[in-house]
Design a protein around this motif. Structure first.
Motif, PDB file in Angstrom:
ATOM      1  N   ILE A 186     -38.992 -19.336   8.477  1.00  0.00           N
ATOM      2  CA  ILE A 186     -37.809 -18.771   7.818  1.00  0.00           C
ATOM      3  C   ILE A 186     -37.946 -17.261   7.711  1.00  0.00           C
ATOM      4  CG2 ILE A 186     -36.453 -18.722   5.690  1.00  0.00           C
ATOM      5  CD1 ILE A 186     -36.131 -21.285   7.277  1.00  0.00           C
ATOM      6  N   GLY A 187     -39.167 -16.805   7.344  1.00  0.00           N
ATOM      7  CA  GLY A 187     -39.406 -15.367   7.244  1.00  0.00           C
ATOM      8  C   GLY A 187     -39.233 -14.657   8.567  1.00  0.00           C
ATOM      9  N   GLN A 188     -39.438 -15.369   9.657  1.00  0.00           N
ATOM     10  CA  GLN A 188     -39.264 -14.785  10.985  1.00  0.00           C
ATOM     11  C   GLN A 188     -37.819 -14.883  11.457  1.00  0.00           C
ATOM     12  OE1 GLN A 188     -40.524 -17.305  14.060  1.00  0.00           O
ATOM     13  NE2 GLN A 188     -39.651 -15.996  15.644  1.00  0.00           N
ATOM     14  N   ILE A 189     -37.212 -16.073  11.298  1.00  0.00           N
ATOM     15  CA  ILE A 189     -35.921 -16.321  11.922  1.00  0.00           C
ATOM     16  C   ILE A 189     -34.793 -15.570  11.245  1.00  0.00           C
ATOM     17  CG2 ILE A 189     -35.142 -18.329  10.580  1.00  0.00           C
ATOM     18  CD1 ILE A 189     -35.033 -17.873  14.428  1.00  0.00           C
ATOM     19  N   VAL A 190     -34.901 -15.334   9.927  1.00  0.00           N
ATOM     20  CA  VAL A 190     -33.817 -14.629   9.234  1.00  0.00           C
ATOM     21  C   VAL A 190     -33.647 -13.214   9.787  1.00  0.00           C
ATOM     22  CG1 VAL A 190     -33.078 -13.669   7.029  1.00  0.00           C
ATOM     23  CG2 VAL A 190     -33.873 -16.029   7.148  1.00  0.00           C
ATOM     24  N   PRO A 191     -34.699 -12.381   9.787  1.00  0.00           N
ATOM     25  CA  PRO A 191     -34.502 -11.053  10.400  1.00  0.00           C
ATOM     26  C   PRO A 191     -34.278 -11.120  11.904  1.00  0.00           C
ATOM     27  CG  PRO A 191     -36.807 -11.373   9.808  1.00  0.00           C
ATOM     28  CD  PRO A 191     -36.050 -12.514   9.210  1.00  0.00           C
ATOM     29  N   TYR A 192     -34.911 -12.104  12.579  1.00  0.00           N
ATOM     30  CA  TYR A 192     -34.748 -12.184  14.033  1.00  0.00           C
ATOM     31  C   TYR A 192     -33.292 -12.459  14.413  1.00  0.00           C
ATOM     32  CZ  TYR A 192     -34.844 -13.933  18.795  1.00  0.00           C
ATOM     33  OH  TYR A 192     -34.577 -14.141  20.118  1.00  0.00           O
ATOM     34  N   MET A 193     -32.706 -13.513  13.831  1.00  0.00           N
ATOM     35  CA  MET A 193     -31.336 -13.853  14.195  1.00  0.00           C
ATOM     36  C   MET A 193     -30.361 -12.802  13.699  1.00  0.00           C
ATOM     37  SD  MET A 193     -31.766 -16.390  16.049  1.00  0.00           S
ATOM     38  CE  MET A 193     -30.024 -16.485  16.423  1.00  0.00           C
ATOM     39  N   GLY A 194     -30.653 -12.215  12.532  1.00  0.00           N
ATOM     40  CA  GLY A 194     -29.797 -11.142  12.043  1.00  0.00           C
ATOM     41  C   GLY A 194     -29.793  -9.972  13.002  1.00  0.00           C
ATOM     42  N   LEU A 195     -30.993  -9.536  13.410  1.00  0.00           N
ATOM     43  CA  LEU A 195     -31.105  -8.427  14.358  1.00  0.00           C
ATOM     44  C   LEU A 195     -30.528  -8.800  15.718  1.00  0.00           C
ATOM     45  CD1 LEU A 195     -34.716  -7.210  13.485  1.00  0.00           C
ATOM     46  CD2 LEU A 195     -32.584  -5.999  12.996  1.00  0.00           C
ATOM     47  N   PHE A 196     -30.763 -10.058  16.139  1.00  0.00           N
ATOM     48  CA  PHE A 196     -30.279 -10.476  17.447  1.00  0.00           C
ATOM     49  C   PHE A 196     -28.758 -10.456  17.514  1.00  0.00           C
ATOM     50  CE2 PHE A 196     -28.623 -13.898  20.146  1.00  0.00           C
ATOM     51  CZ  PHE A 196     -29.097 -13.476  21.381  1.00  0.00           C
ATOM     52  N   PHE A 197     -28.098 -11.116  16.559  1.00  0.00           N
ATOM     53  CA  PHE A 197     -26.639 -11.189  16.620  1.00  0.00           C
ATOM     54  C   PHE A 197     -25.994  -9.824  16.370  1.00  0.00           C
ATOM     55  CE2 PHE A 197     -27.026 -15.839  16.226  1.00  0.00           C
ATOM     56  CZ  PHE A 197     -26.091 -16.215  17.179  1.00  0.00           C
ATOM     57  N   THR A 198     -26.617  -8.998  15.507  1.00  0.00           N
ATOM     58  CA  THR A 198     -26.072  -7.664  15.272  1.00  0.00           C
ATOM     59  C   THR A 198     -26.114  -6.841  16.550  1.00  0.00           C
ATOM     60  OG1 THR A 198     -26.790  -7.706  12.962  1.00  0.00           O
ATOM     61  CG2 THR A 198     -26.291  -5.552  13.910  1.00  0.00           C
ATOM     62  N   SER A 199     -27.286  -6.778  17.190  1.00  0.00           N
ATOM     63  CA  SER A 199     -27.411  -5.999  18.416  1.00  0.00           C
ATOM     64  C   SER A 199     -26.601  -6.621  19.550  1.00  0.00           C
ATOM     65  CB  SER A 199     -28.896  -5.860  18.807  1.00  0.00           C
ATOM     66  OG  SER A 199     -29.518  -7.129  18.869  1.00  0.00           O
ATOM     67  N   TYR A 200     -26.520  -7.972  19.571  1.00  0.00           N
ATOM     68  CA  TYR A 200     -25.741  -8.615  20.627  1.00  0.00           C
ATOM     69  C   TYR A 200     -24.261  -8.258  20.512  1.00  0.00           C
ATOM     70  CZ  TYR A 200     -23.373 -12.166  23.386  1.00  0.00           C
ATOM     71  OH  TYR A 200     -22.556 -12.801  24.295  1.00  0.00           O
ATOM     72  N   GLU A 201     -23.734  -8.310  19.295  1.00  0.00           N
ATOM     73  CA  GLU A 201     -22.318  -7.981  19.117  1.00  0.00           C
ATOM     74  C   GLU A 201     -22.041  -6.523  19.490  1.00  0.00           C
ATOM     75  OE1 GLU A 201     -19.984  -9.905  18.710  1.00  0.00           O
ATOM     76  OE2 GLU A 201     -20.740 -11.730  17.796  1.00  0.00           O
ATOM     77  N   LEU A 202     -22.953  -5.617  19.107  1.00  0.00           N
ATOM     78  CA  LEU A 202     -22.753  -4.199  19.429  1.00  0.00           C
ATOM     79  C   LEU A 202     -22.784  -3.983  20.945  1.00  0.00           C
ATOM     80  CD1 LEU A 202     -24.971  -2.531  16.661  1.00  0.00           C
ATOM     81  CD2 LEU A 202     -22.471  -2.567  16.785  1.00  0.00           C
ATOM     82  N   LEU A 203     -23.746  -4.624  21.611  1.00  0.00           N
ATOM     83  CA  LEU A 203     -23.845  -4.477  23.057  1.00  0.00           C
ATOM     84  C   LEU A 203     -22.715  -5.209  23.773  1.00  0.00           C
ATOM     85  CD1 LEU A 203     -27.705  -4.963  23.436  1.00  0.00           C
ATOM     86  CD2 LEU A 203     -26.431  -2.858  23.883  1.00  0.00           C
ATOM     87  N   HIS A 204     -22.329  -6.362  23.221  1.00  0.00           N
ATOM     88  CA  HIS A 204     -21.273  -7.162  23.840  1.00  0.00           C
ATOM     89  C   HIS A 204     -19.949  -6.413  23.861  1.00  0.00           C
ATOM     90  CE1 HIS A 204     -18.287 -10.439  24.217  1.00  0.00           C
ATOM     91  NE2 HIS A 204     -19.229 -11.039  24.920  1.00  0.00           N
ATOM     92  N   GLN A 205     -19.712  -5.599  22.829  1.00  0.00           N
ATOM     93  CA  GLN A 205     -18.476  -4.822  22.778  1.00  0.00           C
ATOM     94  C   GLN A 205     -18.404  -3.804  23.912  1.00  0.00           C
ATOM     95  OE1 GLN A 205     -17.438  -3.216  18.837  1.00  0.00           O
ATOM     96  NE2 GLN A 205     -18.935  -4.618  17.951  1.00  0.00           N
ATOM     97  N   ARG A 206     -19.582  -3.346  24.362  1.00  0.00           N
ATOM     98  CA  ARG A 206     -19.628  -2.281  25.360  1.00  0.00           C
ATOM     99  C   ARG A 206     -19.828  -2.787  26.787  1.00  0.00           C
ATOM    100  NH1 ARG A 206     -21.067  -0.667  20.550  1.00  0.00           N
ATOM    101  NH2 ARG A 206     -20.662   1.465  19.863  1.00  0.00           N
TER     102      ARG A 206
END
Length: 332
Positions: A186-206
């Motif tokens: 849980i300690g790993q997946i919370v920041p991992y998925m948060g960072l993953f989806f945040t960066s994915y959405e930012l990159l996906h827009q471009r």
């Protein structure tokens, strides 16, 4: 792509379509990267320091050096099939995880849209991704533990099969045995998925959508997002793997000298003391090599399957309308 278009993209498809697309994406991704996953787990469970030859004295199990050499060593000593050890619980985990993850992500995103004050898109993606990752990890964690234990088995089998492993863990470790290392997960997946989806959405827009041929923008965004997020939380992933093989069978795996760890923090400290800072990142290279194509395949498959399902349903609706008009004309 504007924020409104991004929100519309997140809301695409029904819940059933999202579940199917997520499950198929997880299934395809897991099959493609299974050998790399076994290599990563073997490297992460190797507790001796390769920079200190004295620490390798008396080691009964193999000493792996490098991802490619580990891959070839496993294939040579245990056969090609060994590269897919733990694949059954892993496939079940990925199918369930993919469906739960994307459904939860969609649900948390829509829930935030109902708030009086809607957070910025990047914050919204982080919250939705973190919550979705925590939910999917908690539900599928026993399968993750079984996947790790099967991958850690050498020529001498600890478990005869999936059913035997469940029975053995239940008998000797109790229900809690299936959740060893959950706090690290849980300690790993919370920041991992948060960072993953945040960066994915930012990159996906471009670079996502139709900007690159054959939908490769989705895959490219998934690769960069995964590499960034995986590197940031890798030490927690490593200690999770070592916690998963604790218990009465600890000394029976391919690495017979895995130390006994009591908790996430103590485990990280022990690894630091015995193996140095490099010990925290053992297997990072193959993990990134695995994570990049896995995320690319996952996101590419998810986008393609979801769009296909939506298109198929739209065609069915148009056909119903068309045939309905035909029936009326025929009756007249």
């Amino acid at each position: 792509m504007s924020a409104v278009q991004v929100a519309r993209l997140k809301d695409e498809g029904t819940k059933q379509q999202v579940v199917v697309a997520g499950a198929v994406a997880g299934l395809v991704s897991r099959f493609c990267i299974a050998p790399l996953d076994v290599v990563k787990i073997r490297l992460q469970l190797q507790p001796h320091s390769l920079s200190d030859p004295l620490s390798c004295d008396g080691i009964k199990g193999p000493i792996y050096k490098g991802a490619f050499r580990t891959l070839t060593t496993i294939a040579r000593q245990e056969g090609i099939r060994a590269l897919w050890k733990g694949n059954i619980p892993a496939e079940l985990m990925y199918v369930c995880y993919g469906g739960i993850q994307f459904t939860a992500y969609r649900s948390f995103t829509q829930a935030q849209a109902l708030l009086p004050w809607r957070p910025p898109p990047s914050v919204e993606s982080f919250i939705s991704g973190a919550c979705a990752g925590a939910a999917a990890t908690s539900v599928t964690y026993p399968l993750d533990l079984l996947r790790t234990r099967f991958a850690a088995q050498g020529p001498e089998r600890v478990y005869r099969g999936l059913l035997h492993s469940v029975q053995d863990i239940t008998r000797h470790e109790g229900p809690r045995g299936f959740f060893r290392g959950l706090s690290a997960a849980i300690g790993q997946i919370v920041p991992y998925m948060g960072l993953f989806f945040t960066s994915y959405e930012l990159l996906h827009q471009r670079i996502g959508g139709t900007n690159l041929p054959f939908g490769s923008g989705d895959a490219t965004a998934g690769v960069f997002a995964s590499v960034f997020a995986k590197t940031a939380v890798f030490p927690l992933d490593l200690v999770r793997k070592r916690l998963q093989v604790q218990g009465p069978t600890r000394t029976r795996y391919i690495h017979t000298n895995i130390p006994e760890y009591r908790g996430v923090i103590r485990g990280l400290i022990m690894i630091w003391q015995r193996e140095g800072i490099r010990g925290w990142y053992r297997g990072l290279t193959v993990s990134l090599v695995k994570a990049a194509p896995a995320s690319a395949v996952t996101m590419w498959t998810y986008e393609r399957v979801l769009k296909s399902l939506i298109t198929s349903d739209k065609n069915d609706e148009m056909w119903e309308i068309y045939t309905g008009y035909d029936d009326e004309d025929y009756d007249d």
